[in-house]
Write an enzyme that holds these catalytic residues in place. Structure first.
Site, short mmCIF file in Angstrom:
data_model
loop_
_atom_site.label_atom_id
_atom_site.label_comp_id
_atom_site.label_asym_id
_atom_site.label_seq_id
_atom_site.Cartn_x
_atom_site.Cartn_y
_atom_site.Cartn_z
N GLU A 1 25.34 8.96 99.99
CA GLU A 1 24.11 8.86 99.20
C GLU A 1 24.50 8.62 97.75
OE1 GLU A 1 21.34 12.05 99.21
OE2 GLU A 1 21.38 12.33 101.39
N TRP B 1 20.29 5.92 98.41
CA TRP B 1 19.11 6.75 98.69
C TRP B 1 17.95 6.23 97.86
CZ3 TRP B 1 18.49 10.77 102.11
CH2 TRP B 1 17.23 11.39 102.07
N HIS C 1 28.22 12.59 98.21
CA HIS C 1 26.94 12.17 97.63
C HIS C 1 27.08 12.17 96.12
CE1 HIS C 1 24.53 13.46 101.46
NE2 HIS C 1 25.49 12.59 101.70
N ASN D 1 23.39 17.12 106.88
CA ASN D 1 23.23 16.69 105.49
C ASN D 1 23.55 17.84 104.54
OD1 ASN D 1 22.13 14.65 103.50
ND2 ASN D 1 20.81 16.41 103.05
N GLU D 2 24.43 17.58 103.56
CA GLU D 2 24.72 18.51 102.47
C GLU D 2 24.75 19.95 102.98
OE1 GLU D 2 21.86 17.51 99.42
OE2 GLU D 2 22.59 15.45 99.29
N ARG E 1 21.34 4.89 107.33
CA ARG E 1 21.52 6.31 107.60
C ARG E 1 20.13 6.90 107.82
NH1 ARG E 1 22.18 11.01 103.93
NH2 ARG E 1 23.45 12.61 104.94
N TYR F 1 25.51 11.88 92.61
CA TYR F 1 24.37 11.93 91.70
C TYR F 1 24.89 12.35 90.32
CZ TYR F 1 21.45 11.27 95.83
OH TYR F 1 20.88 10.76 96.97
#
Length: 435
Positions: free
Chosen positions: A255, A284, A226, A159-160, A82, A228
């Site tokens: 990610e 990531w 994503h 992105n985001e 990516r 996290y």
């Protein structure tokens, strides 16, 4: 990824009770001969399932590192990368020529290119962030180098694209972006990131994914979460990903890391669940992180020989890239061999033609085969030949290394001993048919 995040508390398990698991029929995109979504699965141009196994690379800030980085990422077993691009809103724009170079490098290294516009990060919360509409403007600017690359490129809209403010606009903004790109003739698989800095703690993407998918006239959209700090338990990981699978909606982990300032994600659960459900993931990130998250570098100082603990885990650990990655079908080599003998009893010449029947042009090749016992290669032309016992390896010369799809190249050998046609051939480890 954004270097600073602040997240609201979320109760994803409670949210699950508010979302019905109604299956969504995901038909193949009719216009595209590239990647497409079929029954909730991402398939490549050969019609085979493709499961992303790769990493993120921050090209827009480290463009001079991209060529070597992609080669190193491939050598470690990845099938995809990516690539961070900039629309010019926040960082220096990656123009069409640069994007074409990135795509070319991905193809040389047989990597699927997921291209993402990074300037949208945290829109609504970051004052200088680009909107999804502005991201679409950028994709239209570089359309000339993307159209025709649908077999190799997935377009990640932004992105985001919403932070923790104004994220309720995500659904309509995403539908509008998809509609504009389709109207402009983009036939690529489109990837859409979740709001809330990509983590969707509000459940906005999760709840509205069916409507967004249905808004795509090609039904060729993949959702990206994503993971996290919001995903710090196996239950949260499994429940979120499973909610998409249960509804026949395509989902990938675009990610994730092994730690973060907002909390400690459960990377083991992310990787194990992705493997169990056959879902893609992209870690990531390769190298060059700053702003306090340098620990997310997979390779220290862009050096593939100095993988961090995170890099070792992602590439070489259980459910990791080496263990689970399979190359995209469009990059798999195909070949047929014609072997013509001129035999005079005590020796022979063999004229050998290598035909490329695969999906990708060859740039350098090695052909392996066996000769009868007691034979010795005296000389060769148009290839460099090494012999060990009966085993022979012919390696292309600089003037015979390039073989286009459907093309062929010939070389010859002079051999002492009785002649016979070898029983099998393999090109770069791929068995070849005999013509």
């Amino acid at each position: 990824m954004n270097r600073t995040r602040v997240f609201s508390a979320a109760t994803l398990l409670a949210l699950a009770a508010t979302i019905t698991s109604v299956p969504v029929t995901a038909q193949a995109a009719e216009r595209s001969d590239g990647f497409r979504v079929v029954d909730g699965r991402l398939v490549d141009a050969t019609g085979k399932d493709f499961v992303l196994r790769g990493v993120n690379h921050a090209h827009t800030w480290y463009a001079d590192r991209t060529g070597q980085s992609l080669s190193d990422i491939k050598a470690l077993g990845a099938n995809s990368v990516r690539v961070v691009l900039s629309t010019g809103t926040r960082w220096t724009k990656n123009d069409a020529a640069d994007v074409a170079t990135v795509v070319s490098q991905c193809k040389v290294d047989r990597l699927v290119c997921v291209l993402e516009a990074h300037d949208t990060t945290g829109y609504g919360e970051q004052s200088d962030a680009a909107s999804l509409s502005e991201a679409v403007d950028y994709w239209l600017e570089v359309a000339s180098v993307l159209k025709g690359q649908e077999k190799y490129v997935i377009v990640n809209l932004g992105n985001e694209p919403h932070g923790n403010a104004g994220y309720s606009a995500w659904t309509q903004d995403t539908k509008a972006a998809i509609g504009r790109l389709r109207a402009a003739g983009f036939d690529h698989t489109l990837m859409v990131d979740a709001p809330n800095w990509g983590q969707d703690w509000s459940g906005t993407m999760r709840e509205n994914a069916p409507a967004v998918f249905a808004s795509d006239p090609d039904r060729n959209t993949v959702f990206s979460i994503h993971m996290y700090g919001v995903y710090d338990t196996a239950a949260e990981v499994e429940e979120y990903l499973g909610s998409f699978v249960d509804r026949g909606l395509p989902i990938v982990v675009g990610e994730f890391g092994y730690d973060h300032s907002d909390g400690n994600p459960d990377e083991d659960a992310i990787m194990a669940t992705a493997r169990r459900l056959d879902l893609g993931y992209l870690g990531w990130s390769w190298s060059g992180n700053g702003g306090g998250v340098e620990y997310l570098d997979l390779a220290t100082g862009f050096d593939a020989d100095r993988l961090s603990a995170w890099g070792e885990r992602l590439f070489n650990g259980p459910d990791g890239i080496r263990q689970t990655s399979q190359e995209a079908g469009v990059y798999r080599r195909g070949c047929s061999i014609t072997y013509r003998l001129d035999d005079w009893g005590t020796g022979f010449n063999a004229d050998i033609t290598v035909r490329n029947t695969g999906e990708q042009a060859l740039k350098g090749w090695k052909l392996d085969f066996s000769l009868p016992a007691g034979t010795t290669v005296n000389s060769a032309w148009n290839a460099s030949v090494d012999q060990t016992g009966r085993q022979v390896r012919a390696t292309s010369e600089s003037w015979t290394e390039s073989v286009p799809v459907g093309g062929a190249v010939s070389f010859g050998i002079n051999v002492a001993g009785a002649g016979a046609v070898p029983g099998s051939f393999s090109l770069d480890g791929v068995p070849c048919a005999k013509g």
